[in-house]
Design a protein around this motif. Structure first.
Motif, short mmCIF file in Angstrom:
data_model
loop_
_atom_site.label_atom_id
_atom_site.label_comp_id
_atom_site.label_asym_id
_atom_site.label_seq_id
_atom_site.Cartn_x
_atom_site.Cartn_y
_atom_site.Cartn_z
N ARG A 57 0.81 -1.21 0.00
CA ARG A 57 0.00 0.00 0.00
C ARG A 57 0.85 1.27 0.00
O ARG A 57 0.43 2.32 0.45
CB ARG A 57 -0.99 0.02 1.17
CG ARG A 57 -2.10 -0.99 1.05
CD ARG A 57 -3.11 -0.80 2.13
NE ARG A 57 -4.25 -1.70 1.96
CZ ARG A 57 -5.26 -1.77 2.82
NH1 ARG A 57 -5.27 -1.01 3.88
NH2 ARG A 57 -6.25 -2.59 2.60
N ALA A 101 -8.42 2.32 1.08
CA ALA A 101 -8.56 3.26 2.19
C ALA A 101 -9.93 3.15 2.86
O ALA A 101 -10.16 3.73 3.91
CB ALA A 101 -8.32 4.69 1.71
N LYS A 107 -2.52 -0.87 7.17
CA LYS A 107 -1.91 0.27 7.85
C LYS A 107 -2.09 1.56 7.07
O LYS A 107 -1.31 2.49 7.20
CB LYS A 107 -0.42 -0.01 8.09
CG LYS A 107 -0.21 -1.21 8.99
CD LYS A 107 1.24 -1.46 9.27
CE LYS A 107 1.36 -2.69 10.18
NZ LYS A 107 2.75 -2.98 10.49
N GLY A 108 -3.10 1.61 6.22
CA GLY A 108 -3.37 2.82 5.46
C GLY A 108 -2.73 2.80 4.09
O GLY A 108 -2.00 1.88 3.74
N VAL A 109 -3.01 3.83 3.32
CA VAL A 109 -2.57 3.93 1.93
C VAL A 109 -1.67 5.16 1.78
O VAL A 109 -1.99 6.24 2.26
CB VAL A 109 -3.79 4.06 0.98
CG1 VAL A 109 -3.35 4.24 -0.46
CG2 VAL A 109 -4.70 2.84 1.13
N SER A 118 3.30 9.24 4.80
CA SER A 118 2.18 8.93 5.70
C SER A 118 1.19 8.01 4.99
O SER A 118 1.04 8.04 3.78
CB SER A 118 1.47 10.21 6.13
OG SER A 118 2.35 11.07 6.79
N ARG A 119 0.50 7.22 5.80
CA ARG A 119 -0.54 6.32 5.29
C ARG A 119 -1.89 6.81 5.77
O ARG A 119 -2.01 7.29 6.91
CB ARG A 119 -0.30 4.88 5.77
CG ARG A 119 1.08 4.31 5.44
CD ARG A 119 1.26 4.12 3.94
NE ARG A 119 2.55 3.58 3.60
CZ ARG A 119 2.76 2.32 3.24
NH1 ARG A 119 1.76 1.47 3.18
NH2 ARG A 119 3.96 1.93 2.92
N TYR A 120 -2.90 6.68 4.93
CA TYR A 120 -4.21 7.22 5.22
C TYR A 120 -5.32 6.19 5.05
O TYR A 120 -5.24 5.32 4.19
CB TYR A 120 -4.51 8.41 4.30
CG TYR A 120 -3.52 9.53 4.44
CD1 TYR A 120 -3.72 10.54 5.36
CD2 TYR A 120 -2.37 9.56 3.64
CE1 TYR A 120 -2.80 11.58 5.49
CE2 TYR A 120 -1.45 10.59 3.77
CZ TYR A 120 -1.66 11.59 4.70
OH TYR A 120 -0.75 12.59 4.84
N PHE A 121 -6.36 6.35 5.86
CA PHE A 121 -7.63 5.65 5.71
C PHE A 121 -8.71 6.72 5.61
O PHE A 121 -8.53 7.84 6.09
CB PHE A 121 -7.95 4.78 6.94
CG PHE A 121 -7.28 3.45 6.95
CD1 PHE A 121 -7.62 2.47 6.04
CD2 PHE A 121 -6.32 3.15 7.91
CE1 PHE A 121 -7.02 1.22 6.06
CE2 PHE A 121 -5.72 1.91 7.95
CZ PHE A 121 -6.07 0.94 7.02
N SER A 123 -12.56 7.87 6.86
CA SER A 123 -13.33 7.61 8.08
C SER A 123 -14.43 6.59 7.82
O SER A 123 -14.85 5.88 8.73
CB SER A 123 -13.90 8.91 8.64
OG SER A 123 -14.67 9.56 7.67
N ARG A 125 -15.18 3.18 6.48
CA ARG A 125 -14.40 1.98 6.16
C ARG A 125 -15.26 0.71 6.26
O ARG A 125 -15.04 -0.15 7.10
CB ARG A 125 -13.21 1.88 7.11
CG ARG A 125 -12.24 3.03 6.93
CD ARG A 125 -11.14 3.03 7.95
NE ARG A 125 -10.39 1.78 7.95
CZ ARG A 125 -9.53 1.44 8.90
NH1 ARG A 125 -9.31 2.24 9.91
NH2 ARG A 125 -8.89 0.29 8.84
#
Length: 172
Positions: A57, A101, A107-109, A118-121, A123, A125
């Motif tokens: 990711r 995401a 662990k996020g994208v 940085s990795r993001y998701f 809200s 999901r």
């Protein structure tokens, strides 16, 4: 991650919405481009950490990768339809990270790699994270993934494709 089925269905839908006359090559490239970012799972075999920019990711899920990949394909295979190819392939490729995401695991994208690691998701999901590997996919976990993708990916895409089909029939 969402499964290859979810990623592929979104890519097919994107191609049909952007270019309803999508030829087989564009459809094939869009579906392949939507699945391609998960090539980074080989990082696990190479000992590259998940959080590394080239880990799972990471870069292949980034906006920059989607831009470069779509331009490469559009200019090498797009013939006279380079702009349409670029748009469809960019959206298909970036859709992979967008779906990931929205999953419940990982662990996020890394959307902004290499500028920001940085990795993001999101809200929101609701999509169950797909297992990595074929064997694990054919399990209770895999069934749960398919059911969540059916609800949050397949049904919305089917509705979009149906509306597109009906509107074409009405306008012809």
């Amino acid at each position: 991650m969402a499964s290859v089925f979810g990623h592929g269905f979104v890519a097919y839908t994107v191609a049909k919405v952007i270019d309803s006359k999508s030829n087989r090559l564009l459809l094939f490239l869009a579906i392949g481009s939507a699945i391609l970012p998960d090539i980074d799972v080989i990082a696990f075999k190479l000992g590259i950490a998940y959080a590394h920019p080239f880990g799972h990711r990471g870069f292949t899920h980034s906006i920059l990768f989607a831009i470069l990949w779509s331009l490469l394909l559009a200019f090498s295979l797009g013939k006279s339809r380079k702009l349409i190819f670029t748009i469809v392939l960019f959206l298909a490729t970036i859709s992979h990270g967008l779906l990931d995401a929205m999953t419940t695991g990982g662990k996020g994208v890394g959307f902004f790699i290499p500028l920001d690691n940085s990795r993001y998701f999101f809200s929101f999901r609701p999509i169950k994270v797909s297992p990595i590997g074929v064997k694990e996919f054919f399990s209770e976990w895999g069934i749960t993934v398919i059911l969540s993708e059916f609800q949050y990916i397949i049904v919305p895409c089917f509705i979009i494709l149906t509306v597109l089909f009906v509107s074409k029939k009405v306008n012809s």
